[in-house]
Design a protein around this motif. Structure first.
Motif: not given
Length: 243
Positions: A136-145
């Motif tokens: 979970k520490n590696a999760e982040r919001w990443e670009g989509w559109l």
């Protein structure tokens, strides 16, 4: 290159306009529903009262593009939730970290899509994706559109191409010859490569067949008719799962 007209609805031209302007995006959705599905968008949207109730519950104002998407498409699961799921207004939530408003889920829980809270004041804010990772520490919001209206164009196209019934099929592991023919003979649709941080998905139109190339690993096909879908199996030979 084959002609890209689909009767009076010009999918290519309408999509090009929708990719540049959010109001034109909703025009595309209406045209696509009328000419590529069994049910035009006469009904199916969420009432404004439901949008207002969701905003009151959440304590925030939805961006105009997200409000418009729900009032147009909120009840049309055939265009929004065949594979992944567009959350009902009553199910919208702010993620655990208080970073984003989540409105869509991957069908096996492997990811979710949302809008950063800091972007909610924008008319047509970017949509990001957050993979569900073991760490979970590696999760982040990443670009989509880069815009919400673009994300809903993608939702409508992808969910139509992954409907449980109708003129749909999937080509597994297309070889280089198939991919070369796709690029040579089909019309590349005017939609940006995505996801934003690792672009790999491309859209094409071959006559009356919509095609989604997932980085050469899969090709999803949605025909306007069963006959059109039969034709693409002959053009792009391979391991079609339904054919």
């Amino acid at each position: 290159m084959v002609a890209a007209m689909t009767h009076e609805f010009d999918l290519v031209r309408s999509l090009a306009a929708g990719a540049e302007d959010r109001h034109a995006a909703w025009d595309f959705v209406r045209g696509f529903a009328e000419h590529w599905t069994a049910a035009p968008l006469d009904t199916g949207g969420c009432p404004e009262a439901e949008v207002a109730a969701a905003e009151e519950r959440l304590g925030l104002r939805l961006p105009p593009a997200l409000r418009e998407a729900y009032t147009l498409l909120g009840g049309r699961e055939d265009l929004t939730s065949n594979h992944d799921t567009l959350r009902a207004l009553a199910e919208l939530y702010v993620d655990e970290a208080g970073e984003a408003l989540v409105f869509r889920d991957e069908n096996q829980g492997a990811a979710r899509w949302g809008i950063l809270l800091r972007d909610l004041a924008l008319d047509d804010p970017p949509v990001l994706v957050r993979p569900d990772l073991a760490d979970k520490n590696a999760e982040r919001w990443e670009g989509w559109l880069e815009r919400t209206s673009l994300a809903f164009l993608e939702i409508v196209l992808s969910e139509a191409a992954q409907a449980p019934t109708g003129p749909v099929d999937y080509l597994d592991a297309p070889d280089d010859e198939v991919l070369e023919r796709l690029e040579r003979d089909a019309t590349r649709l005017p939609f940006p490569l995505y996801p934003a941080e690792d672009p790999c998905i491309r859209w094409f139109l071959y006559r009356d067949v919509l095609l989604r190339d997932d980085a050469g690993s899969w090709i999803h096909a949605r025909g306007r008719t069963a006959e059109a879908l039969d034709g693409i199996r002959d053009v792009l030979a391979g391991d079609w799962l339904e054919g």
